[in-house]
Design a protein around this motif. Sequence first.
Motif, mmCIF file in Angstrom:
data_model
loop_
_atom_site.group_PDB
_atom_site.id
_atom_site.type_symbol
_atom_site.label_atom_id
_atom_site.label_comp_id
_atom_site.label_asym_id
_atom_site.label_seq_id
_atom_site.Cartn_x
_atom_site.Cartn_y
_atom_site.Cartn_z
ATOM 1 N N ARG A 191 0.830 -1.194 0.000
ATOM 2 C CA ARG A 191 0.000 0.000 0.000
ATOM 3 C C ARG A 191 0.874 1.258 0.000
ATOM 4 O O ARG A 191 0.596 2.221 -0.714
ATOM 5 N N SER A 192 1.942 1.239 0.807
ATOM 6 C CA SER A 192 2.825 2.408 0.894
ATOM 7 C C SER A 192 3.540 2.664 -0.421
ATOM 8 O O SER A 192 3.668 3.811 -0.861
ATOM 9 N N VAL A 193 4.020 1.584 -1.065
ATOM 10 C CA VAL A 193 4.715 1.745 -2.346
ATOM 11 C C VAL A 193 3.788 2.331 -3.398
ATOM 12 O O VAL A 193 4.186 3.217 -4.175
ATOM 13 N N SER A 194 2.545 1.863 -3.437
ATOM 14 C CA SER A 194 1.591 2.392 -4.419
ATOM 15 C C SER A 194 1.290 3.868 -4.155
ATOM 16 O O SER A 194 1.206 4.673 -5.089
ATOM 17 N N LYS A 195 1.134 4.225 -2.865
ATOM 18 C CA LYS A 195 0.869 5.620 -2.510
ATOM 19 C C LYS A 195 2.074 6.509 -2.824
ATOM 20 O O LYS A 195 1.921 7.640 -3.298
ATOM 21 N N THR A 197 4.362 5.957 -5.101
ATOM 22 C CA THR A 197 4.453 6.091 -6.561
ATOM 23 C C THR A 197 3.479 7.143 -7.080
ATOM 24 O O THR A 197 3.835 7.987 -7.917
ATOM 25 N N GLU A 198 2.236 7.091 -6.574
ATOM 26 C CA GLU A 198 1.226 8.063 -6.992
ATOM 27 C C GLU A 198 1.622 9.480 -6.579
ATOM 28 O O GLU A 198 1.587 10.414 -7.397
ATOM 29 N N SER A 199 2.017 9.637 -5.318
ATOM 30 C CA SER A 199 2.378 10.961 -4.806
ATOM 31 C C SER A 199 3.643 11.487 -5.476
ATOM 32 O O SER A 199 3.773 12.684 -5.730
ATOM 33 N N LEU A 200 4.566 10.557 -5.765
ATOM 34 C CA LEU A 200 5.826 10.957 -6.395
ATOM 35 C C LEU A 200 5.575 11.581 -7.755
ATOM 36 O O LEU A 200 6.140 12.630 -8.088
ATOM 37 N N PHE A 201 4.714 10.954 -8.548
ATOM 38 C CA PHE A 201 4.408 11.486 -9.880
ATOM 39 C C PHE A 201 3.801 12.884 -9.777
ATOM 40 O O PHE A 201 4.228 13.818 -10.470
ATOM 41 N N LEU A 202 2.827 13.045 -8.864
ATOM 42 C CA LEU A 202 2.152 14.342 -8.722
ATOM 43 C C LEU A 202 3.104 15.419 -8.215
ATOM 44 O O LEU A 202 3.106 16.551 -8.713
ATOM 45 N N ARG A 203 3.942 15.060 -7.227
ATOM 46 C CA ARG A 203 4.831 16.055 -6.642
ATOM 47 C C ARG A 203 5.963 16.437 -7.584
ATOM 48 O O ARG A 203 6.366 17.606 -7.643
ATOM 49 N N VAL A 204 6.494 15.451 -8.330
ATOM 50 C CA VAL A 204 7.560 15.762 -9.288
ATOM 51 C C VAL A 204 7.031 16.659 -10.397
ATOM 52 O O VAL A 204 7.693 17.628 -10.801
ATOM 53 N N MET A 205 5.830 16.349 -10.899
ATOM 54 C CA MET A 205 5.253 17.201 -11.940
ATOM 55 C C MET A 205 4.966 18.597 -11.405
ATOM 56 O O MET A 205 5.148 19.595 -12.107
ATOM 57 N N GLY A 206 4.525 18.679 -10.131
ATOM 58 C CA GLY A 206 4.295 19.979 -9.517
ATOM 59 C C GLY A 206 5.578 20.766 -9.368
ATOM 60 O O GLY A 206 5.621 21.979 -9.641
ATOM 61 N N SER A 207 6.655 20.087 -8.955
ATOM 62 C CA SER A 207 7.950 20.752 -8.813
ATOM 63 C C SER A 207 8.486 21.208 -10.162
ATOM 64 O O SER A 207 9.083 22.288 -10.286
ATOM 65 N N TYR A 208 8.258 20.376 -11.186
ATOM 66 C CA TYR A 208 8.697 20.760 -12.524
ATOM 67 C C TYR A 208 7.951 22.002 -13.000
ATOM 68 O O TYR A 208 8.549 22.920 -13.587
ATOM 69 N N THR A 209 6.647 22.054 -12.710
ATOM 70 C CA THR A 209 5.850 23.223 -13.093
ATOM 71 C C THR A 209 6.348 24.473 -12.376
ATOM 72 O O THR A 209 6.458 25.549 -12.984
#
Length: 228
Positions: A191-195, A197-209
């Motif tokens: 469950r933690s790995v899936s969360k 992974t999901e949060s990582l994608f959103l946060r990295v894209m947010g940081s890139y923006t």
Amino acid sequence: MSTIDRLATNNVLTNKSANMKLGYGIFSLALIFIFDNLYFHIGIFVLNLLLVTCVAKINYKTYLKLFKGPMWFIILGVISVVIGFSHENVGFISSVKCGNIYVGIQRASVHDAKMIFQRSFAAISATYFMSVTTPITDFAKVLYKCKCPKEFIEQMILMYRFIEIFSIEVHELQVAAELKGGFTGLKNWLRSVSKITESLFLRVMGSYTDFKNALDLKLFDGNFYFEV
């Protein structure tokens, strides 16, 4: 700020000639791939360790921790080289029969595996010497002086920043999961790995923006300018 970034901007060699540091590092890498001698590779590793810890005054524990990541890839690479498959039990130091196939350590590949292991650690030590003593901006300035293509330098800087953002986000999410007991038990781990992974994608894209918006606010015209 990542560990390498922090070390590169806070050591005794930070303001020393980037040309000399990068020249030494590249020269060391060339020698490592030219010579196959074990003692030479050990000597390069020890020399870089002394330069980083005694000359640049970087804590040796912090420096050695940087090898933890590459170490696993090296070990996996060595295992993939020495482990072989054959229908005949020939050329193995030790083998196990699995059905009609023998799986074991190949005698002919042991030397190659040793060479990969020692050469990899020596090369990584030379690469880390350049990384932890030279800020990314100095890297770019040296490449600019060498007349490297502008597009290559820009891509290098952007990739470096993206990797830095990625590593910081991974570390923060991992620490948060550990504090909440997210890795206790297989179910919680999955469950933690899936969360993460999901949060990582959103946060990295947010940081890139955010990074892109910061460049736009500074009227970025597509070019990085350096004082050389």
